[in-house]
Scaffold this motif. Structure first.
Motif, PDB file in Angstrom:
ATOM      1  N   ILE A 305      31.664  11.016  16.214  1.00 38.24           N
ATOM      2  CA  ILE A 305      32.297  10.084  15.295  1.00 38.24           C
ATOM      3  C   ILE A 305      31.954  10.464  13.861  1.00 38.24           C
ATOM      4  N   SER A 306      32.921  10.261  12.963  1.00 38.70           N
ATOM      5  CA  SER A 306      32.728  10.443  11.530  1.00 38.70           C
ATOM      6  C   SER A 306      32.778   9.075  10.855  1.00 38.70           C
ATOM      7  N   LEU A 307      31.786   8.808  10.001  1.00 36.77           N
ATOM      8  CA  LEU A 307      31.702   7.542   9.279  1.00 36.77           C
ATOM      9  C   LEU A 307      32.021   7.820   7.820  1.00 36.77           C
ATOM     10  N   LEU A 308      33.189   7.363   7.359  1.00 35.91           N
ATOM     11  CA  LEU A 308      33.709   7.697   6.038  1.00 35.91           C
ATOM     12  C   LEU A 308      33.574   6.511   5.095  1.00 35.91           C
ATOM     13  N   ARG A 309      33.123   6.803   3.870  1.00 30.85           N
ATOM     14  CA  ARG A 309      33.029   5.801   2.813  1.00 30.85           C
ATOM     15  C   ARG A 309      33.776   6.309   1.589  1.00 30.85           C
ATOM     16  N   ILE A 310      34.778   5.538   1.125  1.00 29.07           N
ATOM     17  CA  ILE A 310      35.558   5.873  -0.070  1.00 29.07           C
ATOM     18  C   ILE A 310      35.264   4.831  -1.136  1.00 29.07           C
ATOM     19  N   ASP A 311      34.933   5.271  -2.335  1.00 24.88           N
ATOM     20  CA  ASP A 311      34.617   4.343  -3.417  1.00 24.88           C
ATOM     21  C   ASP A 311      35.775   3.386  -3.670  1.00 24.88           C
ATOM     22  N   ASN A 312      35.446   2.095  -3.758  1.00 27.89           N
ATOM     23  CA  ASN A 312      36.417   1.043  -4.078  1.00 27.89           C
ATOM     24  C   ASN A 312      37.482   0.854  -3.002  1.00 27.89           C
ATOM     25  N   PHE A 313      37.240   1.390  -1.816  1.00 29.35           N
ATOM     26  CA  PHE A 313      38.179   1.220  -0.716  1.00 29.35           C
ATOM     27  C   PHE A 313      37.406   0.763   0.523  1.00 29.35           C
ATOM     28  N   SER A 314      38.144   0.315   1.515  1.00 22.70           N
ATOM     29  CA  SER A 314      37.509  -0.065   2.770  1.00 22.70           C
ATOM     30  C   SER A 314      37.006   1.178   3.497  1.00 22.70           C
ATOM     31  N   ASP A 315      35.976   1.004   4.320  1.00 23.39           N
ATOM     32  CA  ASP A 315      35.405   2.108   5.070  1.00 23.39           C
ATOM     33  C   ASP A 315      36.325   2.511   6.228  1.00 23.39           C
ATOM     34  N   HIS A 316      36.180   3.764   6.654  1.00 19.88           N
ATOM     35  CA  HIS A 316      36.985   4.283   7.757  1.00 19.88           C
ATOM     36  C   HIS A 316      36.078   5.003   8.737  1.00 19.88           C
ATOM     37  N   ASP A 317      36.426   4.933  10.006  1.00 19.21           N
ATOM     38  CA  ASP A 317      35.779   5.716  11.051  1.00 19.21           C
ATOM     39  C   ASP A 317      36.828   6.615  11.694  1.00 19.21           C
ATOM     40  N   ALA A 318      36.399   7.790  12.136  1.00 18.43           N
ATOM     41  CA  ALA A 318      37.319   8.727  12.781  1.00 18.43           C
ATOM     42  C   ALA A 318      36.623   9.362  13.973  1.00 18.43           C
ATOM     43  N   MET A 319      37.322   9.435  15.089  1.00 20.25           N
ATOM     44  CA  MET A 319      36.772  10.102  16.268  1.00 20.25           C
ATOM     45  C   MET A 319      36.776  11.607  16.036  1.00 20.25           C
ATOM     46  N   GLN A 320      35.634  12.244  16.256  1.00 22.00           N
ATOM     47  CA  GLN A 320      35.516  13.696  16.161  1.00 22.00           C
ATOM     48  C   GLN A 320      35.676  14.273  17.562  1.00 22.00           C
ATOM     49  N   LEU A 321      36.739  15.059  17.774  1.00 25.87           N
ATOM     50  CA  LEU A 321      37.021  15.598  19.098  1.00 25.87           C
ATOM     51  C   LEU A 321      37.475  17.039  18.987  1.00 25.87           C
ATOM     52  N   ARG A 322      36.952  17.881  19.847  1.00 26.65           N
ATOM     53  CA  ARG A 322      37.427  19.264  19.947  1.00 26.65           C
ATOM     54  C   ARG A 322      37.380  19.685  21.405  1.00 26.65           C
ATOM     55  N   ILE A 323      38.526  20.051  21.951  1.00 24.02           N
ATOM     56  CA  ILE A 323      38.618  20.568  23.309  1.00 24.02           C
ATOM     57  C   ILE A 323      39.385  21.888  23.246  1.00 24.02           C
ATOM     58  N   ALA A 324      38.824  22.917  23.815  1.00 21.81           N
ATOM     59  CA  ALA A 324      39.486  24.221  23.839  1.00 21.81           C
ATOM     60  C   ALA A 324      39.339  24.823  25.225  1.00 21.81           C
ATOM     61  N   LEU A 325      40.465  25.131  25.853  1.00 16.06           N
ATOM     62  CA  LEU A 325      40.493  25.721  27.184  1.00 16.06           C
ATOM     63  C   LEU A 325      41.312  27.002  27.123  1.00 16.06           C
ATOM     64  N   THR A 326      40.728  28.123  27.529  1.00 13.71           N
ATOM     65  CA  THR A 326      41.427  29.405  27.513  1.00 13.71           C
ATOM     66  C   THR A 326      41.356  30.048  28.897  1.00 13.71           C
ATOM     67  N   LYS A 327      42.460  30.651  29.295  1.00 10.84           N
ATOM     68  CA  LYS A 327      42.566  31.297  30.600  1.00 10.84           C
ATOM     69  C   LYS A 327      43.277  32.635  30.426  1.00 10.84           C
TER      70      LYS A 327
END
Length: 450
Positions: A305-327
């Motif tokens: 998870i990413s916890l984001l803070r922007i000055d003078n704005f509401s806070d935001h959270d973002a899911m951090q996801l990375r999936i890589a499949l190679t064949k």
């Protein structure tokens, strides 16, 4: 004062000529190759301005000679590649000359100490993207060496210069220290877009604790100087978007099995602007694994998870996801990837992208029909929420690519590519569809080899 594109070409050639002449002399046998070629291309673009209203198509023909010199030794490699292109527009009955020049010097000063100097100059009006690109990093340089020009620009003239240099030292067994510096220039012909100069020094330390545990620390500083374009609606100069960014990441790796490695990650990034938009910072916490399921099947995963803070704005959270499949098979390969999180797009050649919360998926399939005939199909979807716009805005993008390449008689190649982009957005002026067809015939041959 910034140099123009002709001055940059001359400066680049002079710099690498001096670098070549001053290279360390070696008694090693060197293999030198002078290669030349030419490409004839025909390109159809259904929507060159990337607008949903009043779409304008263009058909162009191009002639691109190429000259490449490469000197390879056991510990040194020097390459220079020059490819100017004469482009004729059947729509406007006009001609233009595009430029491409790349120079690379890689050297092993000792068995454990490597250095590199790379530079690429481009003069063009076509935002470039490569469906074959896999996003892997240079083994000496963890910084992405390309300038990611947004397709949303449409056909607008620009030139870029991308210089990077760095070094890697193995200071202990399987422990490495890296330093690097990247300098990018992006200059537009039209005043509607902002020019920029980007400075980015970086460092990285990968330390082996024991046969199972590794640690890694990365740091990068970015200084962006923007020459803001004009607001065409009000005929006024935009406020400064100059920025400074500090980014750091700490990793801890554990080898669970010979073919499985798990890791934890903590990241922090802070961006401050001179005027607009608002400053922000975020914390990133994640864990993941890299696992070789079989000799031909690999899996990578990261979640957090990413916890984001922007000055003078509401806070935001973002899911951090990375999936890589190679064949991989004997004649085919397939990849599937999905990722989400925060993306910083201030240096994409447009003025309204910036920080976004995104998620996307992509799949690519390569197939070798016969020895000299190969094909590629790629499909991707991406959803962006741009957090620095007022109000926030969503954009969804679907892109498909298909390519066939046929090589024959050792020196010749024919390539056919089709690309489709569908972009949907909250605001109509950011919506568009675009179809592109590119047919190329190339011949390249060694002139001299000694």
């Amino acid at each position: 004062m910034r140099l123009n594109n002709i001055a940059y070409l001359a400066l680049l050639c002079s710099f690498f000529l001096c670098l070549y002449l001053l290279r360390p002399l070696s008694a090693e046998a060197a293999q030198q190759v002078m290669r030349s070629g030419v490409t004839i291309g025909h390109d159809y673009d259904s929507n060159i301005n990337r607008h949903s209203a009043e779409e304008q198509s263009e058909w162009t023909s191009s002639l691109t000679p190429r000259l490449t010199y490469n000197r390879a030794e056991l510990t040194n490699n020097f390459l220079i590649d020059y490819a100017p292109s004469v482009v004729y527009s059947h729509h406007t009955d006009n001609e233009r000359i595009d430029q491409y020049l790349q120079a690379r010097y890689d050297s092993s000063l000792t068995q454990k100490w490597l250095v590199y100097v790379h530079d690429t100059f481009i003069l063009d009006d076509d935002p470039y993207s490569d469906p074959v690109a896999d996003g892997t990093d240079n083994q000496l340089n963890d910084i992405d060496e390309t300038i990611q020009v947004s397709d949303r620009r449409g056909r607008n003239r620009y030139w870029t210069n991308n210089f990077s240099t760095g070094s890697r030292l193995e200071y202990a067994r399987q422990s490495f220290a890296k330093v690097g510096y990247q300098y990018q220039v992006f200059d537009n012909k039209e005043a509607a877009f902002s020019d920029f100069v980007k400075h980015s020094p970086s460092m990285s330390i990968l330390h082996r604790l024991n046969h199972q545990w590794d640690s890694q620390f990365d740091y990068r500083f970015i200084k962006g100087d923007f020459d803001e374009g004009e607001d065409l609606a009000s005929n006024t100069h935009r406020q400064s978007r100059d920025l400074k960014t500090h980014t750091s990441d700490l990793y801890l790796y554990y080898k669970l099995k010979p073919l499985t490695k798990v890791f934890g990650r903590y990241g922090y990034s802070q961006t401050k602007y001179d005027e607009l938009p608002n400053d922000y910072y975020y914390h990133l916490i994640s864990a993941g694994l890299n696992h070789q399921i079989s000799p031909t099947l690999n899996l990578g995963f990261e979640g957090g998870i990413s916890l984001l803070r922007i000055d003078n704005f509401s806070d935001h959270d973002a899911m951090q996801l990375r999936i890589a499949l190679t064949k991989a098979w004997e004649r085919n390969s397939w990849s599937l990837s999905a990722d989400s999180g925060l993306d910083e797009q201030q240096f994409s050649g447009t003025d309204d992208q910036g920080l976004s919360r995104f998620w996307g998926v992509r799949t690519t399939y390569h197939h070798t029909f016969i020895k000299d005939l190969t094909g590629l199909v790629s499909l991707s979807y991406r959803d962006d929420t741009y957090l620095e716009r007022i109000p926030e805005a969503d954009e969804q993008r679907v892109q498909g690519d298909a390519m066939l390449t046929y090589s024959f008689a050792q020196w010749y190649q024919i390539a056919l590519r089709y690309s489709y982009i569908n972009q949907d957005a909250d605001f109509a002026f950011n919506q568009y569809n675009d179809h592109r067809v590119l047919l190329e015939f190339s011949v390249i041959k060694d002139l001299l080899k000694w």
